[in-house]
Design a protein around this motif. Structure first.
Motif, PDB file in Angstrom:
ATOM      1  N   SER A  51       0.839  -1.197   0.000  1.00  0.00           N
ATOM      2  CA  SER A  51       0.000   0.000   0.000  1.00  0.00           C
ATOM      3  C   SER A  51       0.869   1.241   0.000  1.00  0.00           C
ATOM      4  N   CYS A  52       0.627   2.136  -0.957  1.00  0.00           N
ATOM      5  CA  CYS A  52       1.324   3.412  -1.017  1.00  0.00           C
ATOM      6  C   CYS A  52       0.376   4.582  -0.753  1.00  0.00           C
ATOM      7  N   CYS A  67       7.086   8.362   2.132  1.00  0.00           N
ATOM      8  CA  CYS A  67       6.942   7.713   0.822  1.00  0.00           C
ATOM      9  C   CYS A  67       8.286   7.163   0.341  1.00  0.00           C
ATOM     10  N   ARG A  68       9.322   7.948   0.550  1.00  0.00           N
ATOM     11  CA  ARG A  68      10.659   7.499   0.132  1.00  0.00           C
ATOM     12  C   ARG A  68      11.108   6.302   0.954  1.00  0.00           C
ATOM     13  N   GLN A  69      10.823   6.301   2.275  1.00  0.00           N
ATOM     14  CA  GLN A  69      11.204   5.189   3.142  1.00  0.00           C
ATOM     15  C   GLN A  69      10.495   3.905   2.748  1.00  0.00           C
ATOM     16  N   SER A  73      -0.085  13.983  -1.633  1.00  0.00           N
ATOM     17  CA  SER A  73      -0.905  14.792  -0.715  1.00  0.00           C
ATOM     18  C   SER A  73      -0.884  14.171   0.668  1.00  0.00           C
ATOM     19  N   THR A  74      -1.233  14.983   1.642  1.00  0.00           N
ATOM     20  CA  THR A  74      -1.449  14.505   3.019  1.00  0.00           C
ATOM     21  C   THR A  74      -2.569  15.336   3.639  1.00  0.00           C
ATOM     22  N   LYS A  75      -3.414  14.709   4.487  1.00  0.00           N
ATOM     23  CA  LYS A  75      -4.557  15.405   5.085  1.00  0.00           C
ATOM     24  C   LYS A  75      -4.945  14.763   6.411  1.00  0.00           C
ATOM     25  N   GLU A  95      -3.434  10.952   7.002  1.00  0.00           N
ATOM     26  CA  GLU A  95      -3.546  10.124   5.806  1.00  0.00           C
ATOM     27  C   GLU A  95      -2.699  10.760   4.706  1.00  0.00           C
ATOM     28  N   LEU A  96      -1.972   9.900   3.931  1.00  0.00           N
ATOM     29  CA  LEU A  96      -1.170  10.456   2.849  1.00  0.00           C
ATOM     30  C   LEU A  96      -1.231   9.544   1.635  1.00  0.00           C
ATOM     31  N   VAL A  97      -0.899  10.096   0.454  1.00  0.00           N
ATOM     32  CA  VAL A  97      -0.902   9.397  -0.822  1.00  0.00           C
ATOM     33  C   VAL A  97       0.451   9.609  -1.489  1.00  0.00           C
ATOM     34  N   CYS A  98       1.101   8.490  -1.883  1.00  0.00           N
ATOM     35  CA  CYS A  98       2.403   8.546  -2.570  1.00  0.00           C
ATOM     36  C   CYS A  98       2.217   8.239  -4.055  1.00  0.00           C
ATOM     37  N   THR A  99       3.235   8.566  -4.853  1.00  0.00           N
ATOM     38  CA  THR A  99       3.158   8.312  -6.295  1.00  0.00           C
ATOM     39  C   THR A  99       3.289   6.842  -6.641  1.00  0.00           C
ATOM     40  N   GLY A 100       4.008   6.058  -5.827  1.00  0.00           N
ATOM     41  CA  GLY A 100       4.295   4.662  -6.173  1.00  0.00           C
ATOM     42  C   GLY A 100       5.641   4.550  -6.876  1.00  0.00           C
ATOM     43  N   HIS A 101       6.083   3.258  -7.136  1.00  0.00           N
ATOM     44  CA  HIS A 101       7.409   3.026  -7.722  1.00  0.00           C
ATOM     45  C   HIS A 101       7.533   3.648  -9.097  1.00  0.00           C
ATOM     46  N   GLN A 102       6.451   3.588  -9.900  1.00  0.00           N
ATOM     47  CA  GLN A 102       6.520   4.076 -11.277  1.00  0.00           C
ATOM     48  C   GLN A 102       6.259   5.585 -11.375  1.00  0.00           C
ATOM     49  N   GLY A 103       6.074   6.245 -10.245  1.00  0.00           N
ATOM     50  CA  GLY A 103       5.846   7.676 -10.281  1.00  0.00           C
ATOM     51  C   GLY A 103       4.418   8.073 -10.542  1.00  0.00           C
TER      52      GLY A 103
END
Length: 871
Positions: A774-775, A806-808, A816-818, A858-866
């Motif tokens: 989960s990212c 996200c990087r970790q 985003s984060t909220k 809560e936060l949302v990352c781009t994932g490995h592929q960006g």
């Protein structure tokens, strides 16, 4: 028929219009022309907006147009003449009254110059003594209101205002039936005759022996007798002779009865409202007014607003108690409104609603005797006086009256059927004393115990949780009670209400199981059959709901086993072991003590020998909540006692989990997170109670391992955690006492074992398709050896920290984060930072501490592929 004489009116300013076409008639009319005109008397004159065809505003028709008469500047002496001719032309007999009326808007009117002597048959026969007049259309705020009558009369007396009541019908004059001819109808009758209100109390005899009758059925809102429903009858009981008071120069109008309303006075044949501009009128003046109206005592006076500015008589009285006659004409929008008692009054009491009862007969007031009175008459009296309901202090003295035979539903006492009292009946008269109250007296209210028969004597009353109780409401009244009402949660938006039909004037409201919601204030009231819309004064009672603690098991080690003792009447005693005692009764005791189920019960001898105890008389089936719900006790000398052993005899054990020598129960996370391959241990313990016993570990609902209890404790070691150890753990303590094995279980712990124990994690987000990680989602961070949600109350949190997470996690950068809101507060982690955003791990530049919060990060990352994960 009574006629108002011309000399009762003085001249007053009126301007009257007459049509030229009507004035072409000469005074030397031929007989055949006059007869032709009389056949169409209603063609050019009418009375409108009145109570019937014989009352209203006088209008005339000219050139096809109906208009009122402008009477403002016409001589006052001639106004009565117009009214007399109009009543005659309408076929309505003589004039009862005329009134100058004003209107807010101008009325279309005819201005004429002519006078009527009163002897003319139609208005167009009236002539001007100087000129024939000229037609002119005008608008006027003034008009002439006329009331006529010739449809009723009083016969048999020399006085026009007394005698037997007769009305005109197609068959001629007929007498009136007593049924339906109540006090309000009589007052209407007298008023239409131009007389004052009736003065007698229906203690008279009929006049004559008529063969035809008319019966009236008035609703009470009619203004004239002809508006009432009526029909002819060949047989009925003839109405008694009535006596109306003489015509008076005062009257009360617009009220529900002739004894209340706006006070009007007649001067120079004109009725106007009275206004006390100088506040010179005193109660004694209004007492005279009530007397002139044929009413009882004076009740109240107020100054009311009139619908519009209109002519009034302004009073200016001296200190004399007689009603003043110094009236001056003016205009006002205020008038006096007076309320008097009817033909009934209470005298020599502390208030007008309490005292000795008197009624009017003719010109005199007479006391009423108890032997002539009844419960129903007391009801009618209080209603007549507008004082509510009779109190019950002397109601038992009231018997069925030979004089006043009231049904109890009459509006006025004079409406009750009555007969004349003889001299013998009046020789010994115990005068009625009556006290009325606004509402019926309050009922009695009581709380009853579980059997529903004994009163709860404590104050405030107490009932016991889970037990049946009842509230009874009892009415002490001689009158027929329609329903009894009980209400709770008084003053709330959603009160509870129960209504019962009474049995012997009592209602019992039973509550099968007492709960906390039953605690509070209850209100009881009732209503009568004859006044269902009015409830009595309320009676209140407060109820407390408590746990029943009247049984105990005496034992030093536990509260769930030992000798049974019971409290009754404030005294604790052992319960004697008798043949009625069994496991059913013991089961009720264990349930009442919250000790589980009954394991055993038996009789034991007391070391002190024969002593006072309780003998228990049972009707228990074993399902009751408390022992006294299904039995009762009596004092009894006995050397035996009852022993009861319940299943809840053992204390609840405790459970603790240790991981790398740290206890993980300082807080209550949803689960404990362990790393695969690491050791952990579970400790079970219990407070000292009984020696010996053993502990077992219940894992996922099954006992897996067990150990003897050493010093009331046992330790269970797990050298290497793996996925198989994920699940729920609890401690079960087992011991053999009282010849039985007993067990008790601790609270449970949830454990989760993962291959790698990450310091941060995103959960409840969208999983990536490539590896299932989960990212996106809520952020958990490591605290000790567990993961806790990160509280949004962390003030240092921003996109710099979100990108670090996200990087970790290998999820690229932060999108985003909220903050998200949770239903309630729970244990979380609060982050304390020293990060600049370039670090590789969140806890490498910060730390967390436990924190109770209701919002999370809560936060949302781009994932490995960006690319961003889809939410």
């Amino acid at each position: 028929m009574f006629y108002i004489q011309h000399n009762l009116f003085i001249r007053w300013s009126l301007v009257v219009v007459w049509c030229v076409a009507l004035m072409t008639e000469t005074s030397t009319l031929q007989a055949e022309d006059k007869q032709s005109r009389q056949s169409a008397v209603h063609k050019d004159a009418r009375l409108v907006d009145g109570a019937g065809k014989c009352s209203g505003r006088l209008e005339m028709k000219c050139q096809g147009e109906w208009r009122a008469l402008n009477i403002r500047n016409t001589g006052r002496q001639h106004s009565f003449g117009y009214a007399e001719v109009a009543c005659k032309q309408m076929g309505c007999g003589s004039t009862l009254s005329i009134t100058q009326s004003t209107n807010v808007t101008n009325l279309p009117a005819w201005e004429v110059d002519f006078v009527c002597k009163g002897s003319e048959s139609t208005l167009k026969e009236c002539r001007n003594h100087r000129t024939r007049g000229m037609q002119r259309r005008v608008n006027s705020t003034y008009s002439l209101q006329v009331i006529c009558s010739e449809s009723l009369r009083l016969v048999g007396d020399s006085e026009i205002c007394s005698g037997g009541a007769e009305v005109k019908s197609d068959q001629g004059w007929v007498s009136v039936c007593e049924d339906g001819f109540d006090s309000e109808t009589q007052k209407m009758f007298c008023r239409e005759l131009g007389c004052g209100p009736p003065r007698n109390f229906r203690w008279g005899s009929p006049i004559g022996n008529p063969s035809l009758f008319k019966q009236f059925q008035c609703k009470g809102n009619e203004s004239r007798l002809e508006d009432c429903v009526s029909f002819m009858k060949e047989e009925c009981r003839q109405a008694a002779r009535i006596i109306c008071s003489k015509e008076t120069d005062l009257r009360l109008v617009g009220g529900e009865t002739l004894c209340q309303g706006t006070l009007e006075g007649k001067q120079a044949a004109e009725w106007r409202p009275l206004e006390d501009g100088w506040n010179s009128l005193k109660p004694e003046h209004f007492a005279k007014v009530c007397g002139k109206m044929g009413c009882g005592g004076f009740i109240s006076v107020s100054r009311n607003n009139l619908p519009e500015l209109r002519p009034v008589w302004l009073t200016d009285c001296e200190t004399s108690s007689s009603f003043c006659k110094s009236w001056r004409g003016t205009s006002s929008n205020l008038a006096l409104a007076v309320t008097c008692e009817e033909d009934t009054t209470l005298v020599k009491g502390p208030s007008r609603c309490s005292g000795k009862l008197q009624v009017r007969s003719g010109q005199s007031w007479h006391p009423v005797c108890y032997s002539f009175f009844s419960l129903e008459a007391a009801l009618v009296t209080c209603r007549d006086l507008k004082c509510g309901f009779p109190e019950n202090d002397r109601s038992s003295n009231f018997t069925r009256s030979p004089v006043l035979n009231c049904a109890g539903t009459e509006k006025h006492l004079r409406d009750c059927p009555s007969i004349s009292a003889t001299e013998e009946m009046l020789q010994e008269c115990d005068e009625v004393s009556l006290t009325c109250t606004e509402l019926p007296p309050a009922p009695y209210i009581n709380i009853h115990n579980v059997q529903g028969s004994e009163f709860v004597s404590t104050y405030p009353p107490k009932v016991f949780k889970g037990h049946r109780f009842a509230i009874s409401c009892t009415v002490d009244s001689p009158y027929s009670v329609l329903s009894i009402r009980l209400k709770s949660h008084i003053g709330t938006d959603h009160p509870n209400e129960w209504i019962q039909s009474p049995h012997d004037k009592k209602a019992v409201f039973i509550f099968p199981v007492a709960e906390d919601a039953h605690q509070g204030t209850y209100q009881c009231d009732y209503n009568f059959n004859f006044s269902s819309d009015i409830f009595s004064q309320p009676k209140f009672i407060s109820v407390q709901v408590e746990e029943l603690n009247n049984v105990r098991l005496v034992n030093e080690e536990t509260e769930c086993a030992g000798r049974l003792e019971l409290e009754d009447g404030g005294e604790w005693r052992p319960v004697s072991h008798r043949h009625s005692w069994s496991l059913k009764e013991a089961a009720v005791v264990c349930r009442q003590l919250d000790c589980g189920s009954a394991v055993s019960t038996r009789g034991v001898e007391r070391s002190a020998g024969l002593q006072h105890a309780w003998r228990f008389y049972s009707d228990c089936d074993g399902s009751e909540r408390a022992l006294t719900d299904c039995g009762t006790v009596k004092k009894w000398p006995s050397s035996s006692a009852v022993q009861v052993v319940c299943s809840g005899i053992l204390l609840q054990p405790n459970i603790s989990l240790f991981y790398t020598m740290r206890e993980l129960l300082d807080y209550q996370p949803r689960y404990i997170l362990l790393s695969k391959g690491h050791s952990f241990s579970i400790t079970c313990s219990v407070k000292p109670q009984y020696p010996g016993g053993y502990f077992g570990i219940r894992f996922n609902q099954a006992i897996s391992i067990s150990q003897p209890a050493v010093n009331h404790t046992a330790h269970f070691m797990f050298p290497a955690a793996d996925e198989a150890h994920t699940g729920t753990y609890s401690c079960v303590y087992v011991n053999f006492v009282f010849s039985h094995n007993f067990s008790s279980e601790s609270q449970s712990l949830s454990v989760k074992v993962e291959a790698e124990f990450l310091e941060v994690k995103l959960v409840d987000g969208v999983l990536r398709e490539d590896d299932g990680e989960s990212c996106a989602g809520r952020l958990f961070v490591k605290y000790l050896n567990s993961l806790l949600l990160l509280s949004a109350e962390t003030t240092v949190w921003d996109m710099k920290h979100a990108s670090l997470v996200c990087r970790q996690l290998g999820c690229g950068s932060a999108i985003s984060t909220k903050d998200i809101k949770l239903p309630k507060k729970e244990l979380m982690a609060r982050f304390f930072s020293d990060c600049d955003g370039s670090e590789s791990a969140l806890l490498g530049c910060g730390t967390v501490l436990p924190w109770f919060s209701s919002s999370a990060v809560e936060l949302v990352c781009t994932g490995h592929q960006g690319g961003a994960d889809k939410n």
